[in-house]
Design an enzyme around this catalytic site. Structure first.
Site: not given
Ligand code: R5P
Length: 295
Positions: A34, A127, A166, A189, A220
């Protein structure tokens, strides 16, 4: 001490056991028909310090439940101390209610690890470290892979400059800049909280003819790095390199980043990826050695 590799340990547990000359084993796992997760540890754990290694890359939810089950069974089997090593901590970006009604995901993820029975948590470049301070009452360490990533670039860059995508990541750029003994700065950013769309505000930066190293915690979708690279090349940077701790690379984002004009993309092994060229195992091993004397 015994090191237990979870199904998402990504080789770090094995490397750790070699560095620490500790016994190594793998947790057995399978899925019930399952879809439920089954975990079994076939070692004598009574009275021992047990180190469980499980990264929380996708599928995060499955990897998370595996982690909780491993911690819980280690406790049931009589472990003296349980150290949870989570090289990539998922859900860490949802660390507040950005819009009303949202769950603070990292709160429950951290509380679950503590509640399952971990005595100590080690993670890498979470993070926001504030989440650990806010939601854990057990001991923890947030190790930074930025110095080892920066070290990889030593002697490889001409007239270097380090940039954070950022303001929130400025501290990472600072650490890398210290290793490379060069200037550091940040880009501006913005992320639309509803659509997720990222924009990078043009900014006057002295990058003309210089090699720029972008340092971030996570790649990501690649959106951040792609926009930053384009902006830096537009401003006249000679080459743009990227270093990140956690290479999530969802979908075709690795290819997307590579075709943005970037010279190289280097990441750690907290998540398996084609860019994972730097291991965090030595960093973690050093910390495990230090804390096992005092916890
Ligand atoms: C966001 O604040 C993180 O520090 C990365 O800059 C972010 O997660 C990157 O995500 P992506 O590759 O989707 O832009």
């Amino acid at each position: 001490m015994i090191i237990i590799a979870g199904p998402a340990s990504n080789g770090i547990a094995f490397r750790l056991s070699k560095i620490l000359s500790a016994e190594y084993t793998r947790a057995l796992t399978r899925l019930f028909p399952d879809g439920e997760t089954y975990i079994k540890i076939e070692k004598e754990l009574k009275g021992r310090t047990v180190v469980i290694v499980q990264s929380l890359y996708p599928p995060q939810d499955r990897h998370y439940i595996q982690l909780l089950l491993m911690i819980d069974v280690a406790r049931d089997l009589g472990a003296k101390k349980v150290i949870a090593i989570v090289p990539y901590m998922a859900y860490a970006r949802q660390d507040k209610r950005f819009t009303p009604g949202e769950a603070i995901s990292i709160k429950m993820v951290l509380r679950g690890i503590e509640r399952a029975g971990a005595d100590y948590l080690i993670t890498v470049d979470i993070h926001s470290e504030k989440s650990l301070r806010e939601w854990l009452s057990i001991g923890y360490a947030n190790l930074s892979a930025i110095p080892v990533l920066a070290e990889y670039f030593r002697g490889k860059l001409e007239n270097p400059m380090v940039l954070a995508p950022d303001l929130g990541a400025l501290d990472r750029a600072k650490r890398a800049g210290e290793v490379l003994e060069c200037e550091y700065d940040f880009l501006e950013k913005f992320r639309d909280r509803v659509t997720g769309e990222v924009t990078v505000k043009p900014k006057q930066l002295d990058v003309k003819g210089r090699d720029v190293l972008i340092v971030d915690d996570i790649i990501s979708t690649g959106g951040t790095v792609v926009l930053a690279t384009r902006e830096l090349l537009r401003l006249g940077a000679r080459k743009v390199h990227v270093a990140c701790t956690h290479p999530l690379f969802v979908g075709d984002s690795y290819e997307k980043v590579l075709s943005s004009g970037v010279e190289s993309v280097i990441a750690t092994d907290t998540i398996p990826s084609p860019a994972s060229r730097v291991s965090v195992a030595p960093l973690i091993a050093e910390h495990v050695k230090a804390i096992t004397k005092r916890i």
